[in-house]
Enzyme design. Structure first.
Site, PDB file in Angstrom:
ATOM      1  CD  GLN A  85      -3.190  -0.442   0.104  1.00 35.87           C
ATOM      2  OE1 GLN A  85      -3.080   0.675  -0.316  1.00 35.87           O
ATOM      3  NE2 GLN A  85      -4.048  -1.123  -0.486  1.00 35.87           N
ATOM      4  CB  SER A  86       4.256   1.707  -1.524  1.00 35.32           C
ATOM      5  OG  SER A  86       4.949   3.052  -1.902  1.00 35.32           O
ATOM      6  CG  ASN A  87       1.693   6.600   1.482  1.00 33.19           C
ATOM      7  OD1 ASN A  87       0.491   6.243   1.175  1.00 33.19           O
ATOM      8  ND2 ASN A  87       2.204   6.745   2.429  1.00 33.19           N
ATOM      9  CB  CYS A  89       4.556   2.251  -5.258  1.00 27.85           C
ATOM     10  SG  CYS A  89       5.972   1.565  -4.840  1.00 27.85           S
TER      11      CYS A  89
END
Ligand SMILES: *Cc1c(COP(=O)(O)O)cnc(C)c1O
Length: 357
Positions: A85-87, A89
């Site tokens: 759930q990377s910001n 990325c």
């Protein structure tokens, strides 16, 4: 060493051109209700969650510089990695689309969240990112050395298909991949200049900057920027993943690379890097009751949403540090809202569970 003026520092930074992707300066907001409720120092918030690109956040400041580097190097795909759930990325994927290139995202399952299209992963899907989901050890951010083999393989695959990939290191922080200067940290030197200019124009004094710290670029840039400007501002990074000793060294490396890249003739010492690691708790990306409560507290006091992975943890820290008397009543604190709010949604079950009891 003589301090730089805001203008001279900005001039130095211009050596690294940036692609305009976001709205600057971000707002500076006084948090009267929060300050009053905590009965402590005066708290201000720098709204880097309002940068505008794909729901905003600190990574979009960094990407202005990184995307310009991608353009300069004539890449046609950008490859990066982080957690599911990377910001980072998501922001990278959106910035890549803005310049018409394809994002390849290697997403590691560093925490137990379902692989469903929700939060940032939903947005990655909408952006038609080339998503590769991988298993990983839980509770820690993936470093360059952990992912090198996987990334090399993907780069080879893309080159065989005739592409020219740009590998952006996680968080845009540590020099590596195709990024040969600490461009993310340089963006936060620029942010430090913006902050100093903004607070001084408004007649505000800032004694402490508090922010969530993960891959180190934000903290390194803020430390170098405030130091270059000769301002007596203590920057404290609330670690969300790594322990103080090892993480401080990483930040110091990024900070020193930044000084060199900008020719600042300034020495960053060990003690300039203040990492507080007591709030990592269950590990990177794992939300607990305190974080859920801090998110609600902020929402109720100021109508502002924090995120569960970074700013929520940093707010738990700030509240606790105030309670412990770490700041005097007349000190002024600037909390940086670094974004990340789409991650609230995939954490909905845990947040509602903690807040319903
Ligand atoms: C990445 C991130 C941070 C940490 O910034 P680093 O430069 O990686 O240390 C803080 N907050 C949010 C919301 C982030 O996405």
């Amino acid at each position: 060493m003589n301090a730089f003026s805001v203008d001279t520092l900005k001039e130095r930074i211009k050596k690294y051109p940036k692609k305009n992707l976001i709205h600057l300066p971000t707002p500076l907001q006084r948090l009267d209700h929060l300050s009053e409720a905590l009965g402590g120092p005066e708290i201000f918030m720098k709204r880097d969650d309002l940068t505008g690109l794909a729901f905003g956040g600190n990574k979009s400041r960094k990407l202005e510089f990184i995307i310009q580097d991608v353009l300069k190097k004539n890449a046609d795909v950008i490859v990066t990695w982080a957690s599911l759930q990377s910001n980072w990325c998501l922001q990278t994927a959106a910035a890549a689309r803005e310049i018409g290139i394809t994002p390849v995202l290697v997403l590691f399952k560093t925490y137990d969240l379902p692989e469903e299209y929700d939060g940032n992963l939903l947005l990655d899907f909408i952006l038609r990112a080339d998503i590769r989901i991988m298993d990983a050890e839980k509770g820690k951010i993936m470093k360059q050395e952990d992912v090198a083999d996987i990334i090399d393989k993907i780069v080879l695959e893309l080159k065989e298909k005739g592409h020219s990939p740009y590998v952006a290191p996680i968080g845009g922080s540590m020099v590596g991949g195709s990024m040969d200067k600490p461009l993310g940290a340089i963006a936060y030197v620029n942010a430090a200049a913006e902050i100093v200019e903004q607070v001084e124009n408004e007649g505000i004094r800032v004694d402490h900057i508090i922010h969530a710290s993960g891959s180190g670029g934000t903290q390194a840039g803020l430390v170098v920027g405030t130091k270059a400007l000769g301002r007596d501002i203590k920057v404290s990074g609330i670690s969300v993943s790594d322990e103080k000793e090892a993480y401080s060294k990483e930040i110091l490396t990024i900070a020193r690379d930044t000084v060199e890249a900008l020719h600042l003739e300034l020495i960053v010492e060990d003690e300039d890097i203040i990492v507080i690691d007591e709030y990592i708790k269950e590990g990177y990306g794992v939300i607990n009751r305190e974080v859920s409560e801090a998110i609600r507290f902020m929402a109720l006091k100021e109508g502002i949403f924090l995120d569960p992975v970074y700013t929520g943890k940093a707010m738990v820290a700030l509240i606790d540090l105030i309670k412990k008397g770490c700041f005097t009543k007349d000190e002024q604190i600037l909390f940086i809202h670094t974004g990340g709010t789409p991650a609230l949604f995939p954490n909905k079950y845990k947040i509602t569970e903690f807040l319903s009891q």
